[in-house]
Design a protein around this motif. Structure first.
Motif, PDB file in Angstrom:
ATOM      1  N   SER A 263     -16.516  22.456  15.162  1.00  0.00           N
ATOM      2  CA  SER A 263     -15.935  21.186  15.588  1.00  0.00           C
ATOM      3  C   SER A 263     -16.002  21.115  17.108  1.00  0.00           C
TER       4      SER A 263
ATOM      5  N   PHE B 112     -16.550  19.350  11.345  1.00  0.00           N
ATOM      6  CA  PHE B 112     -15.459  18.367  11.312  1.00  0.00           C
ATOM      7  C   PHE B 112     -15.533  17.461  12.537  1.00  0.00           C
TER       8      PHE B 112
ATOM      9  N   ILE C  75      -8.419  19.920   4.238  1.00  0.00           N
ATOM     10  CA  ILE C  75      -9.089  20.757   5.247  1.00  0.00           C
ATOM     11  C   ILE C  75      -9.033  22.218   4.800  1.00  0.00           C
TER      12      ILE C  75
ATOM     13  N   TYR D 245      -8.472  22.307  11.924  1.00  0.00           N
ATOM     14  CA  TYR D 245      -9.841  22.764  11.621  1.00  0.00           C
ATOM     15  C   TYR D 245      -9.965  24.240  11.976  1.00  0.00           C
TER      16      TYR D 245
END
Ligand SMILES: *Cc1c(COP(=O)(O)O)cnc(C)c1O
Length: 377
Positions: free
Chosen positions: A123, A172, A107, A131
């Protein structure tokens, strides 16, 4: 008083001033990822596999490690381990893979590679905090779209609008999502993938419990990669994550990945463990059946709401007593869970418990019932 002691406060103030000048404000505001000490507790806070290995398996593993050359750098390509991963995932023999020191590191790599002026990472919320943390650390904007209230389903319309409007470089999706435990609608996800100009990362950390995956269909799209980890399967201590995708994407990540990020003990141990994959699959199947038993037990408690889960944890809300009292009461009784209250408006009075062994789950239920009896109305 020594000279050094006298000058220390002034030096500290100077260092603080320099940090303020040198480090971005958003970065200064971050706090290190904190983990609660679990000494002597039933540890149900971190989605670890609770089972240990048989004596035979342990002996075989140690024999494999015995002649590991610790004076040499590890294989930077981790060729043997990658072969095992491809084999155990049923991937083609030349499938590009990027290995990370946990998927957390992947990530971080992704966030850094796609960081450029004006870029954004998108996200949903609530979801996995890494994230957000990695986006902020890389200096890119983080856009979050709330999930549907109560069901935690993907808000397809709002997410599509956000993707169209902002066109993030990275999206994500945790599949299943942490901390809500659900799978998003794959058709809604596919529609988002088609709309996105950026790369969509499907984070399948909980694949061993999910009964569904994108590993067989990411190739339908030119902007999807799938991320996996051995952590939740039962090897959290080894730190190994991997990303499956087309070489156009993986080549970029390989430039940033530090050459020896997967140490030699991890390479050998993970390759060994993947040869014993059935052992872990059996453990995960057992965790899935315990998850169903624990869901039923939680649902039977007055004032507790539990959400169905496709992962190895359960999200529950303690409406009558409150999450902090539950957390404290459990901790007093030597059971550690995660208190999510305050982390997102949708998670008011919510907690997350990892599914453990039968005994651990029983200890959790007993502690929970005692806590509610003590503090309840
Ligand atoms: C636990 C978790 C990870 C991190 O896994 P590591 O490989 O241990 O770094 C990644 N994504 C999600 C959604 C997780 O819950």
């Amino acid at each position: 008083m020594s000279n050094r002691a006298k000058t220390q406060p002034a030096a500290d103030a100077n260092a603080a001033r320099r940090v303020k000048q040198l480090v971005r404000p958003e970065f200064r505001e971050l706090t290190p990822y904190s983990v609660t000490d679990a000494g002597g507790m039933v540890k149900l806070d971190a989605m670890e596999n609770p089972y240990s290995w048989s004596e035979d398996m342990r002996a075989e593993w140690l024999a494999r490690l015995r002649d590991t050359p610790l004076n040499r750098y590890p294989d930077p390509q981790a060729t043997e381990l990658k072969g095992r991963i491809r084999e155990s995932e049923g991937l083609k023999r030349d499938q590009p893979l990027v290995l990370g020191n946990g998927s957390d590191e992947l990530i971080q790599l992704l966030s850094t590679v796609f960081a450029r002026p004006g870029a954004a990472v998108l996200s949903v919320t609530p979801s996995f905090v890494m994230y957000w943390r990695c986006a902020v650390a890389s200096g890119v904007e983080f856009v979050e779209v709330p999930l549907e209230r109560e069901s935690f389903a993907l808000d397809a319309e709002a997410t599509l609008a956000a993707v169209k409007h902002r066109q993030p470089s990275l999206v994500f999706f945790a599949y299943p999502n942490n901390p809500t435990g659900n799978l998003f609608d794959p058709d809604a996800m596919a529609a988002l993938v088609r709309e996105a100009r950026g790369l969509v990362v499907i984070d399948e950390a909980y694949a061993p419990f999910a009964g569904d995956t994108w590993i067989a269909r990411w190739q339908e799209f030119d902007n999807v990669v799938v991320m996996r980890t051995l952590s939740k399967l039962g090897l959290a201590g080894l730190r190994l994550g991997y990303l499956v995708g087309a070489s156009d994407w993986t080549d970029q990540l390989e430039k940033l990945r530090l050459p020896y990020n997967i140490n030699v003990l991890t390479q050998r141990s993970a390759a060994f463990a993947l040869e014993q994959r059935e052992v872990f699959i059996r453990q995960c199947d057992e965790i899935c059946s315990q998850r169903e038993a624990l869901t039923t037990a939680l649902a039977a408690i007055d004032g507790v709401r539990v959400w169905p889960s496709r992962a190895n944890f359960l999200l529950f809300r303690a409406t009558a007593v409150g999450a902090q009292s539950i957390y404290d009461g459990l901790k007093l009784r030597k059971v550690l869970v995660k208190n999510l209250n305050g982390t997102d408006p949708a998670l008011e009075q919510c907690l997350r418990v990892t599914v453990g062994t039968v005994d651990e789950n029983a200890a959790f239920m007993a502690a929970l019932e005692q806590t509610i009896a003590k503090t309840g109305v």
